[in-house]
Design a protein around this motif. Structure first.
Motif, PDB file in Angstrom:
ATOM      1  N   ALA A  66       0.825  -1.201   0.000  1.00 15.54           N
ATOM      2  CA  ALA A  66       0.000   0.000   0.000  1.00 15.54           C
ATOM      3  C   ALA A  66       0.858   1.248   0.000  1.00 15.54           C
ATOM      4  O   ALA A  66       0.488   2.275  -0.591  1.00 15.54           O
ATOM      5  CB  ALA A  66      -0.927  -0.005   1.213  1.00 15.54           C
TER       6      ALA A  66
ATOM      7  N   ASN B 127       2.009   2.565  -3.548  1.00 18.50           N
ATOM      8  CA  ASN B 127       0.991   2.997  -4.487  1.00 18.50           C
ATOM      9  C   ASN B 127       1.266   4.421  -4.967  1.00 18.50           C
ATOM     10  O   ASN B 127       1.676   5.284  -4.200  1.00 18.50           O
ATOM     11  CB  ASN B 127      -0.385   2.927  -3.822  1.00 18.50           C
ATOM     12  CG  ASN B 127      -1.497   3.124  -4.815  1.00 18.50           C
ATOM     13  OD1 ASN B 127      -1.280   3.111  -6.012  1.00 18.50           O
ATOM     14  ND2 ASN B 127      -2.686   3.305  -4.294  1.00 18.50           N
ATOM     15  N   ASN B 128       1.044   4.676  -6.252  1.00 18.77           N
ATOM     16  CA  ASN B 128       1.172   6.025  -6.806  1.00 18.77           C
ATOM     17  C   ASN B 128      -0.194   6.680  -6.799  1.00 18.77           C
ATOM     18  O   ASN B 128      -1.126   6.208  -7.448  1.00 18.77           O
ATOM     19  CB  ASN B 128       1.705   5.978  -8.244  1.00 18.77           C
ATOM     20  CG  ASN B 128       3.148   5.549  -8.278  1.00 18.77           C
ATOM     21  OD1 ASN B 128       3.905   5.853  -7.368  1.00 18.77           O
ATOM     22  ND2 ASN B 128       3.528   4.836  -9.321  1.00 18.77           N
TER      23      ASN B 128
END
Length: 95
Positions: free
Chosen positions: A31, A34-35
């Motif tokens: 998590a 994440n971008n």
């Protein structure tokens, strides 16, 4: 006396607890990778230059009416009379 952690380990097994910790840590790290989308360029010029909406105060609570109980009693009586009429109606005749 056994601590809650020791009881959990004895019920679940040390290997299972270790596996659950590793799964949680792996999901947490995934998590973090994440971008997230950039939101700065999503507004057009008109929306960016629009004025901030004017805030209005919350309206005050309505003051209770002196004849409120009488109004409620009349409304209840009317609804009960309407229910009695519906109960007396012949459902077979409506079909």
């Amino acid at each position: 006396m056994e601590s809650p952690d020791q009881r959990f380990h004895s019920v679940m097994g040390a290997d299972m607890v270790q596996a659950m910790r590793m799964i949680f840590l792996t999901l947490l790290l995934l998590a973090a990778c994440n971008n997230f989308p950039q939101l700065e360029d999503t507004l057009d010029a008109d929306a960016r230059d629009a004025p901030y909406p004017r805030l209005t105060p919350v309206p005050a609570e309505p003051t209770p009416r002196a004849d409120g109980d009488a109004l409620y009693a009349a409304r209840i009586a009317a609804l009960q009379a309407r229910a009695a009429d519906i109960r007396r109606s012949d459902i077979a005749a409506l079909q």
